[in-house]
Design an enzyme around this catalytic site. Structure first.
Site, PDB file in Angstrom:
ATOM      1  N   ASP A 215      11.302   5.490  56.319  1.00 26.54           N
ATOM      2  CA  ASP A 215      12.596   5.549  57.014  1.00 26.54           C
ATOM      3  C   ASP A 215      12.982   7.005  57.297  1.00 26.54           C
ATOM      4  O   ASP A 215      13.073   7.815  56.388  1.00 26.54           O
ATOM      5  CB  ASP A 215      13.677   4.860  56.182  1.00 26.54           C
ATOM      6  CG  ASP A 215      13.353   3.389  55.918  1.00 26.54           C
ATOM      7  OD1 ASP A 215      12.643   2.787  56.745  1.00 26.54           O
ATOM      8  OD2 ASP A 215      13.804   2.860  54.889  1.00 26.54           O
TER       9      ASP A 215
ATOM     10  N   ASP B 134       6.566   9.343  54.359  1.00 24.47           N
ATOM     11  CA  ASP B 134       7.735   8.540  54.036  1.00 24.47           C
ATOM     12  C   ASP B 134       7.926   7.603  55.231  1.00 24.47           C
ATOM     13  O   ASP B 134       7.382   7.842  56.307  1.00 24.47           O
ATOM     14  CB  ASP B 134       8.951   9.462  53.838  1.00 24.47           C
ATOM     15  CG  ASP B 134      10.227   8.682  53.597  1.00 24.47           C
ATOM     16  OD1 ASP B 134      10.213   7.755  52.759  1.00 24.47           O
ATOM     17  OD2 ASP B 134      11.240   8.991  54.257  1.00 24.47           O
TER      18      ASP B 134
END
Length: 180
Positions: free
Chosen positions: A10, A8
């Site tokens: 952020d 992922d």
């Protein structure tokens, strides 16, 4: 062993913000994350990114701005002697009804199209939706406590995720995984 690692963005690679990361200036790497990606790459792993970017669908920033953030990410990884694979993003807002917004598996399916079977690949995220997207395609979930990770852990992880490895950060995961 699957040498693919799905990250992922952020909260895993860069600092997260409830107000969204809307510019290259707001895109700030978490200490150690860039070096961690480079070390994975140097150790023979293919590292790709799968990220929800609903700020585009909400009109907070555009694709060109997102591309500039990702060019900065690639440049920083390259400076450390690493290579980053493809970056997949969902630009849709939650109301768009797409199949690529995690926890739905559309981004993971795009990775399968480009890289082949992801069964057993490590998927590293800081939220339940990241882990659920990976589980749906038989990835091995890893939760990092950066970003929203501690909050995710505090809420409790559902049994449906199975065995989830937990690390303080992406750098901590790499320290545990890659023996230089």
């Amino acid at each position: 062993m699957n040498k693919l690692i799905i990250l992922d963005r952020d909260g895993v690679i860069n600092q997260d913000s409830d107000a969204y990361i809307k510019s290259v200036d707001e895109w700030i790497p978490i200490p150690g994350s860039i070096e961690a990606i480079a070390r994975l790459s140097q150790a023979g792993y293919t590292v790709v990114v799968a990220t929800n970017q609903s700020g585009i669908g909400r009109g907070y920033y555009d694709e060109a701005t997102l591309d500039a953030m990702h060019e900065r990410l690639r440049a920083l990884v390259a400076e450390q002697g690493g290579k980053l694979g493809r970056i997949y993003h969902c630009p849709h807002s939650p109301d768009d009804g797409c199949d690529c917004r995690k926890p739905l598996p559309g981004l993971i399916d795009q990775i399968v199209t480009d890289y082949g079977d992801v069964s057993g690949a490590t998927l590293i995220g800081d939220s339940l939706r990241d882990l659920e997207a990976g589980i749906s395609r038989h990835c091995q979930p890893v939760l990092v406590l950066t970003g929203k990770g501690q909050k995710t852990l505090d809420k409790g992880l559902p049994d449906s995720l199975g065995d989830v490895a937990i690390f303080n950060s992406l750098a901590d995961f790499v320290d545990h995984t890659v023996k230089d």
